[in-house]
Enzyme design. Sequence first.
Site, PDB file in Angstrom:
ATOM      1  N   CYS A  33     -25.230  26.047  58.824  1.00 45.70           N
ATOM      2  CA  CYS A  33     -24.371  24.909  59.175  1.00 45.70           C
ATOM      3  C   CYS A  33     -24.988  24.031  60.256  1.00 45.70           C
ATOM      4  O   CYS A  33     -24.529  22.920  60.492  1.00 45.70           O
ATOM      5  CB  CYS A  33     -22.993  25.391  59.616  1.00 45.70           C
ATOM      6  N   CYS A 102     -17.989  32.195  62.565  1.00 40.94           N
ATOM      7  CA  CYS A 102     -18.218  31.269  63.684  1.00 40.94           C
ATOM      8  C   CYS A 102     -18.137  31.990  65.030  1.00 40.94           C
ATOM      9  O   CYS A 102     -18.691  31.503  66.020  1.00 40.94           O
ATOM     10  CB  CYS A 102     -17.201  30.134  63.649  1.00 40.94           C
TER      11      CYS A 102
HETATM   12 FE1  FES Z   1     -21.038  26.752  61.749  1.00 37.55          FE
HETATM   13 FE2  FES Z   1     -18.535  27.361  62.412  1.00 37.55          FE
HETATM   14  S1  FES Z   1     -19.210  26.309  60.642  1.00 37.55           S
HETATM   15  S2  FES Z   1     -20.369  28.013  63.360  1.00 37.55           S
END
Ligand code: FES
Length: 128
Positions: A33, A102
Amino acid sequence: MYTSQLIDHFQNPRNAGVISEPDGVGTIGDPECGDFIRIYITVNNNCLSNVTFEACGCPASIATTSVLTELARGKTLKEALNIDEMEVVEALGGLPEAKIHCSNLGTGALNQAIMFYLQSGKKKFNYL
Ligand code: FES
């Protein structure tokens, strides 16, 4: 979707910022991400006297790291190393299943900061 505790920590992050002369620093990112967390620590008498963080991340990563700094402050190094993701999640009243990962960033960065300290030659006590 998010608990009121999580929204509060996201909107009002605790202990955000940089320590100019830290005893340890740890940075963890998620390549999928692109989010990352950096944690700074100071250590006194084998305890975390200060824990701060910088974040470039999603609301869940910011909120979980914010509450992690509150959980970690004042703990011994060993106690802080034992804080796991589920303790962080519980402190926020839960996380949606898809956002559990996360919470790994803050705990990983904290562990790295403590290991940095222990390996830096600044170790003043036998922490175990
Ligand atoms: Fe990357 Fe939450 S979506 S740490």
